[in-house]
Design a protein around this motif. Structure first.
Motif, mmCIF file in Angstrom:
data_model
loop_
_atom_site.group_PDB
_atom_site.id
_atom_site.type_symbol
_atom_site.label_atom_id
_atom_site.label_comp_id
_atom_site.label_asym_id
_atom_site.label_seq_id
_atom_site.Cartn_x
_atom_site.Cartn_y
_atom_site.Cartn_z
ATOM 1 N N PRO A 1 0.827 -1.217 0.000
ATOM 2 C CA PRO A 1 0.000 0.000 0.000
ATOM 3 C C PRO A 1 0.857 1.261 0.000
ATOM 4 C CG PRO A 1 -0.826 -1.595 1.594
ATOM 5 C CD PRO A 1 0.502 -2.114 1.127
ATOM 6 N N THR A 2 0.370 2.274 -0.716
ATOM 7 C CA THR A 2 1.072 3.564 -0.766
ATOM 8 C C THR A 2 0.295 4.656 -0.040
ATOM 9 O OG1 THR A 2 0.027 4.052 -2.901
ATOM 10 C CG2 THR A 2 2.199 3.001 -2.953
ATOM 11 N N GLY A 3 -0.871 4.325 0.513
ATOM 12 C CA GLY A 3 -1.677 5.316 1.221
ATOM 13 C C GLY A 3 -3.031 4.743 1.568
ATOM 14 N N THR A 4 -3.935 5.587 2.051
ATOM 15 C CA THR A 4 -5.289 5.169 2.404
ATOM 16 C C THR A 4 -6.275 6.240 1.962
ATOM 17 O OG1 THR A 4 -5.142 6.157 4.615
ATOM 18 C CG2 THR A 4 -4.548 3.811 4.401
ATOM 19 N N ALA B 1 -7.304 0.823 1.496
ATOM 20 C CA ALA B 1 -5.864 0.896 1.236
ATOM 21 C C ALA B 1 -5.674 1.215 -0.244
ATOM 22 C CB ALA B 1 -5.185 -0.416 1.587
ATOM 23 N N VAL B 2 -4.705 2.074 -0.543
ATOM 24 C CA VAL B 2 -4.445 2.506 -1.909
ATOM 25 C C VAL B 2 -3.088 1.974 -2.362
ATOM 26 C CG1 VAL B 2 -4.009 4.519 -3.380
ATOM 27 C CG2 VAL B 2 -5.865 4.576 -1.690
ATOM 28 N N TYR B 3 -3.023 1.537 -3.616
ATOM 29 C CA TYR B 3 -1.787 1.010 -4.198
ATOM 30 C C TYR B 3 -1.571 1.739 -5.528
ATOM 31 C CZ TYR B 3 -3.338 -2.837 -1.159
ATOM 32 O OH TYR B 3 -3.818 -3.591 -0.107
ATOM 33 N N ASP B 4 -0.726 2.750 -5.519
ATOM 34 C CA ASP B 4 -0.436 3.507 -6.738
ATOM 35 C C ASP B 4 0.829 2.939 -7.367
ATOM 36 O OD1 ASP B 4 0.001 5.291 -8.761
ATOM 37 O OD2 ASP B 4 -0.500 7.064 -7.574
ATOM 38 N N ASN B 5 0.631 2.179 -8.436
ATOM 39 C CA ASN B 5 1.735 1.458 -9.082
ATOM 40 C C ASN B 5 2.034 2.025 -10.471
ATOM 41 O OD1 ASN B 5 3.621 -0.729 -9.082
ATOM 42 N ND2 ASN B 5 2.245 -1.921 -10.370
ATOM 43 N N LEU C 1 -10.058 -3.608 -5.840
ATOM 44 C CA LEU C 1 -10.313 -2.900 -7.084
ATOM 45 C C LEU C 1 -8.964 -2.639 -7.735
ATOM 46 C CD1 LEU C 1 -12.765 -0.097 -5.803
ATOM 47 C CD2 LEU C 1 -13.346 -2.413 -6.554
ATOM 48 N N TYR C 2 -8.834 -2.962 -9.004
ATOM 49 C CA TYR C 2 -7.560 -2.672 -9.685
ATOM 50 C C TYR C 2 -7.804 -2.507 -11.176
ATOM 51 C CZ TYR C 2 -7.689 -7.733 -10.643
ATOM 52 O OH TYR C 2 -8.065 -8.999 -11.031
ATOM 53 N N THR D 1 -7.589 7.991 -10.984
ATOM 54 C CA THR D 1 -7.956 7.926 -9.573
ATOM 55 C C THR D 1 -9.412 8.314 -9.349
ATOM 56 O OG1 THR D 1 -5.682 8.472 -8.952
ATOM 57 C CG2 THR D 1 -7.372 8.753 -7.270
ATOM 58 N N ALA D 2 -9.884 9.342 -10.044
ATOM 59 C CA ALA D 2 -11.254 9.809 -9.846
ATOM 60 C C ALA D 2 -12.261 8.711 -10.138
ATOM 61 C CB ALA D 2 -11.527 11.028 -10.725
#
Length: 211
Positions: free
Chosen positions: A146-149, A158-162, A186-187, A192-193
């Protein structure tokens, strides 16, 4: 008057009839050989030109997009087979789905899957693992960190910005959360929006609890 025999400079005398015939035969052979090479070159050039025209002009067939499906109806159809409510987010008509399946994997975890096409014509996959463990989620997201929330309507994601990876594929961006005994992932490739719009629609069905 009879034509004088041709003087052969190398010999210093007129050429004999046999030498004249041999010379003419050799000249004819050389001419035919040159013509053959020229014809081969011309044929090759013509063939390449035809291929180029076909590549540039002929319309290449493309696979038609998969038809939109009614994921809500499929969820209602599959619901009697599972105890956990299957996710069926209400989205604007610009959103469509091209796949919706309920499967049990080799890990004996049942997964409800929907493939969404966003208004910007990007892809987001929704995966709901029923009674899923952390390994199920890690496998769905290829063990991303995860890179953020994001907190959406009381539900923490949890956010995963890859996106900065060399070749992220369908895992360019991802989000995950837990509700009841289900884990959600979700992927996809959307901005992002659009992820936040889907998570917001989905959060209405989640209770924000964690295991």
């Amino acid at each position: 008057m009879a034509k004088e025999p041709r003087i052969v400079a190398e010999l210093g005398r007129p050429e004999t009839p046999e030498e004249t015939a041999a010379r003419k035969a050799e000249n004819s052979r050389k001419h035919r050989a040159n013509q053959t090479v020229i014809n081969l070159v011309l044929a090759l050039v013509a063939s390449l030109a035809i291929v180029l025209v076909l590549v540039l002009v002929v319309v290449r067939p493309t696979q038609p997009p998969r038809a939109a499906i009614d994921y809500a109806a499929i969820a209602a159809q599959e619901q009697p087979g599972v105890d956990e409510p299957l996710a069926s987010p209400t989205l604007p008509p610009e959103w469509t789905a091209n796949a919706a399946t309920l499967d049990t994997g080799t890990d004996d975890i049942t997964t409800w899957s929907i493939g969404f096409i966003t208004p910007a014509e990007q892809f987001i996959a929704l995966r709901q693992g029923i009674d899923a463990n952390p390994t199920w989620l890690a496998n769905r997201l290829d063990k991303l960190t995860p890179t953020g929330t994001e907190m959406i309507d009381g539900v923490e994601w949890a956010v995963y910005d890859n996106r900065d990876s060399r070749d992220p594929g369908n895992l360019a961006y991802a989000m995950s959360s837990t509700s009841g005994s289900s884990r959600f992932a979700l992927y996809g490739t959307a901005e992002t929006a659009e992820f936040l719009a889907l998570a917001t629609a989905l959060s209405a069905d989640l209770d924000g609890t964690t295991e």
